[in-house]
Design a protein around this motif. Structure first.
Motif, PDB file in Angstrom:
ATOM      1  N   VAL A  91       0.840  -1.193   0.000  1.00  0.00           N
ATOM      2  CA  VAL A  91       0.000   0.000   0.000  1.00  0.00           C
ATOM      3  C   VAL A  91       0.877   1.246   0.000  1.00  0.00           C
ATOM      4  O   VAL A  91       0.664   2.191  -0.773  1.00  0.00           O
ATOM      5  CB  VAL A  91      -0.960   0.012   1.208  1.00  0.00           C
ATOM      6  N   ASP A  92       1.906   1.241   0.853  1.00  0.00           N
ATOM      7  CA  ASP A  92       2.820   2.380   0.911  1.00  0.00           C
ATOM      8  C   ASP A  92       3.548   2.568  -0.414  1.00  0.00           C
ATOM      9  O   ASP A  92       3.764   3.703  -0.867  1.00  0.00           O
ATOM     10  CB  ASP A  92       3.836   2.195   2.034  1.00  0.00           C
ATOM     11  N   ARG A  93       3.933   1.478  -1.047  1.00  0.00           N
ATOM     12  CA  ARG A  93       4.612   1.579  -2.342  1.00  0.00           C
ATOM     13  C   ARG A  93       3.699   2.174  -3.401  1.00  0.00           C
ATOM     14  O   ARG A  93       4.130   3.008  -4.205  1.00  0.00           O
ATOM     15  CB  ARG A  93       5.100   0.193  -2.795  1.00  0.00           C
ATOM     16  N   MET A  94       2.434   1.751  -3.409  1.00  0.00           N
ATOM     17  CA  MET A  94       1.489   2.281  -4.385  1.00  0.00           C
ATOM     18  C   MET A  94       1.214   3.761  -4.139  1.00  0.00           C
ATOM     19  O   MET A  94       1.108   4.555  -5.082  1.00  0.00           O
ATOM     20  CB  MET A  94       0.188   1.484  -4.350  1.00  0.00           C
ATOM     21  N   LEU A  95       1.098   4.147  -2.879  1.00  0.00           N
ATOM     22  CA  LEU A  95       0.882   5.565  -2.567  1.00  0.00           C
ATOM     23  C   LEU A  95       2.095   6.390  -3.001  1.00  0.00           C
ATOM     24  O   LEU A  95       1.952   7.482  -3.571  1.00  0.00           O
ATOM     25  CB  LEU A  95       0.623   5.739  -1.074  1.00  0.00           C
ATOM     26  N   ALA A  96       3.286   5.880  -2.751  1.00  0.00           N
ATOM     27  CA  ALA A  96       4.495   6.593  -3.137  1.00  0.00           C
ATOM     28  C   ALA A  96       4.607   6.704  -4.657  1.00  0.00           C
ATOM     29  O   ALA A  96       5.008   7.753  -5.192  1.00  0.00           O
ATOM     30  CB  ALA A  96       5.729   5.888  -2.571  1.00  0.00           C
ATOM     31  N   ALA A  97       4.258   5.635  -5.371  1.00  0.00           N
ATOM     32  CA  ALA A  97       4.287   5.677  -6.833  1.00  0.00           C
ATOM     33  C   ALA A  97       3.281   6.689  -7.367  1.00  0.00           C
ATOM     34  O   ALA A  97       3.551   7.415  -8.331  1.00  0.00           O
ATOM     35  CB  ALA A  97       3.988   4.285  -7.397  1.00  0.00           C
ATOM     36  N   THR A  98       2.120   6.750  -6.742  1.00  0.00           N
ATOM     37  CA  THR A  98       1.093   7.708  -7.143  1.00  0.00           C
ATOM     38  C   THR A  98       1.610   9.134  -6.994  1.00  0.00           C
ATOM     39  O   THR A  98       1.424   9.978  -7.879  1.00  0.00           O
ATOM     40  CB  THR A  98      -0.171   7.513  -6.285  1.00  0.00           C
ATOM     41  N   ALA A  99       2.278   9.386  -5.882  1.00  0.00           N
ATOM     42  CA  ALA A  99       2.845  10.721  -5.656  1.00  0.00           C
ATOM     43  C   ALA A  99       3.944  11.020  -6.663  1.00  0.00           C
ATOM     44  O   ALA A  99       4.009  12.126  -7.222  1.00  0.00           O
ATOM     45  CB  ALA A  99       3.380  10.813  -4.232  1.00  0.00           C
ATOM     46  N   ALA A 100       4.811  10.053  -6.926  1.00  0.00           N
ATOM     47  CA  ALA A 100       5.924  10.271  -7.846  1.00  0.00           C
ATOM     48  C   ALA A 100       5.438  10.574  -9.257  1.00  0.00           C
ATOM     49  O   ALA A 100       6.035  11.392  -9.977  1.00  0.00           O
ATOM     50  CB  ALA A 100       6.837   9.042  -7.852  1.00  0.00           C
ATOM     51  N   LEU A 101       4.346   9.922  -9.669  1.00  0.00           N
ATOM     52  CA  LEU A 101       3.801  10.117 -11.014  1.00  0.00           C
ATOM     53  C   LEU A 101       2.911  11.347 -11.115  1.00  0.00           C
ATOM     54  O   LEU A 101       2.595  11.796 -12.220  1.00  0.00           O
ATOM     55  CB  LEU A 101       3.000   8.883 -11.435  1.00  0.00           C
ATOM     56  N   GLY A 102       2.476  11.862  -9.992  1.00  0.00           N
ATOM     57  CA  GLY A 102       1.486  12.933 -10.027  1.00  0.00           C
ATOM     58  C   GLY A 102       0.114  12.417 -10.403  1.00  0.00           C
ATOM     59  O   GLY A 102      -0.710  13.148 -10.967  1.00  0.00           O
ATOM     60  N   ALA A 103      -0.165  11.160 -10.072  1.00  0.00           N
ATOM     61  CA  ALA A 103      -1.433  10.531 -10.447  1.00  0.00           C
ATOM     62  C   ALA A 103      -2.564  10.808  -9.457  1.00  0.00           C
ATOM     63  O   ALA A 103      -3.705  10.394  -9.693  1.00  0.00           O
ATOM     64  CB  ALA A 103      -1.241   9.017 -10.600  1.00  0.00           C
ATOM     65  N   ARG A 104      -2.252  11.410  -8.334  1.00  0.00           N
ATOM     66  CA  ARG A 104      -3.222  11.957  -7.369  1.00  0.00           C
ATOM     67  C   ARG A 104      -3.941  10.923  -6.511  1.00  0.00           C
ATOM     68  O   ARG A 104      -4.146  11.145  -5.327  1.00  0.00           O
ATOM     69  CB  ARG A 104      -4.277  12.842  -8.052  1.00  0.00           C
ATOM     70  N   GLN A 105      -4.386   9.795  -7.081  1.00  0.00           N
ATOM     71  CA  GLN A 105      -5.186   8.861  -6.307  1.00  0.00           C
ATOM     72  C   GLN A 105      -4.960   7.432  -6.774  1.00  0.00           C
ATOM     73  O   GLN A 105      -4.634   7.186  -7.933  1.00  0.00           O
ATOM     74  CB  GLN A 105      -6.675   9.218  -6.388  1.00  0.00           C
ATOM     75  N   VAL A 106      -5.151   6.481  -5.829  1.00  0.00           N
ATOM     76  CA  VAL A 106      -4.870   5.077  -6.136  1.00  0.00           C
ATOM     77  C   VAL A 106      -5.819   4.189  -5.348  1.00  0.00           C
ATOM     78  O   VAL A 106      -6.137   4.464  -4.197  1.00  0.00           O
ATOM     79  CB  VAL A 106      -3.398   4.726  -5.811  1.00  0.00           C
ATOM     80  N   ARG A 107      -6.254   3.127  -5.998  1.00  0.00           N
ATOM     81  CA  ARG A 107      -7.156   2.178  -5.335  1.00  0.00           C
ATOM     82  C   ARG A 107      -6.395   1.287  -4.362  1.00  0.00           C
ATOM     83  O   ARG A 107      -5.315   0.774  -4.669  1.00  0.00           O
ATOM     84  CB  ARG A 107      -7.858   1.305  -6.375  1.00  0.00           C
TER      85      ARG A 107
END
Length: 290
Positions: A91-107
């Motif tokens: 979960v932490d990895r997905m949140l960090a990837a979302t932030a790095a990409l500027g994708a804003r939100q993740v399931r």
């Protein structure tokens, strides 16, 4: 509203093909599927999907994801992650990837109801979601909980109980029209009103229930199957009308798992249909309120 496609529903295309084809058709964004999947002899929605990014080694793929998305001129509607709420590391990895990409939100996915006693599953998930929301706040992103059949949050009411009291800037709900045909159906407008600021994202697909062959005693057991957007049991016009009535103007992500039409024709037709319905229902609501 802006329209995107979840790449779980584009298994025949590579990531570059998916981005280029969707951009050429006029879609506004893309929602990348991110999970470790099984191999398959031919591409499928859940195994062998060519438009999927593996969770293993995801950090090494971020530059490529960003390049493909940017070169196509698409925005991210979010990331379609599969890390379960109690899998804190991923979960932490997905949140960090979302932030790095500027994708804003993740399931962030929820436990299945058949994986334990419901109250215990729900209480544990509440703690996990609160933790994810806190981590999302640190990163400036949002964790999303999807309304999904056979999980502890099949309905808006269940999802609201799970997130109520948490910061809606960093945790929200994906309302999913098609999933609710299978389980969790409630009045759409009432559900949207209940969720309020937690209504963060919308998925649209369609489903139909079909009868099986009669058994020896005459019993008929029904099962669901994915249907084209225009012909499933969910009323897409009524859905968009309710979205307009509550002022929703965010992302609408198509994830059509029907196979009656070839993929390219399916995605192109879905965009035309969704834009047509959005415009028609927006005008209807505007006239009704004037």
């Amino acid at each position: 509203m802006k329209f995107s496609v979840f790449t779980a529903s584009t298994p025949d295309w590579t990531p570059e093909e998916a981005a280029q084809n969707l951009a050429a058709q006029g879609w506004d964004g893309i929602e990348w599927r991110v999970t470790d999947q099984s191999d398959a002899a031919s591409p499928g929605f859940w195994a062998g999907n060519r438009a999927n990014w593996p969770l293993t080694g995801l950090e090494d793929s971020l530059d490529e994801i960003a390049r493909i998305t940017r070169d196509a001129g698409l925005e991210y509607s979010g990331l379609g992650g599969y890390a379960r709420s109690d899998d804190h590391e991923n979960v932490d990895r997905m949140l960090a990837a979302t932030a790095a990409l500027g994708a804003r939100q993740v399931r962030v996915t929820m436990p299945r109801t058949d994986s334990g006693e419901y109250r215990e599953l729900f209480a544990a998930a509440r703690r996990d979601v609160a933790r994810a929301a806190s981590r999302a706040a640190e990163l400036g992103v949002k964790a999303l909980i999807e309304l999904h059949h056979e999980t502890i949050t099949p309905s808006a009411s269940a999802a609201f109980r799970l997130v109520d009291g948490l910061d809606p800037e960093h945790v929200g709900v994906i309302h999913d029209l098609g999933n609710l045909v299978i389980e969790g159906q409630e009045s759409h407008r009432a559900a949207f009103q209940l969720l309020g600021p937690y209504l963060a994202h919308v998925h649209v697909k369609n489903v139909r229930w079909v009868p099986g062959e009669p058994e020896t005693d005459g019993t008929v057991r029904w099962h669901h199957e994915w249907a084209p957007m225009r012909t499933g049991q969910a009323d897409v016009d009524a859905y968009f009308t309710a979205l307009h009535e509550v002022g929703y103007d965010g992302w609408v992500t198509s994830e059509d798992f029907s196979t009656e039409l070839p993929l390219r024709e399916r995605t192109l037709g879905n965009l035309a249909y969704l834009r047509e319905v959005e415009s028609r229902t927006r005008g209807f609501v505007r006239e009704s309120s004037s």
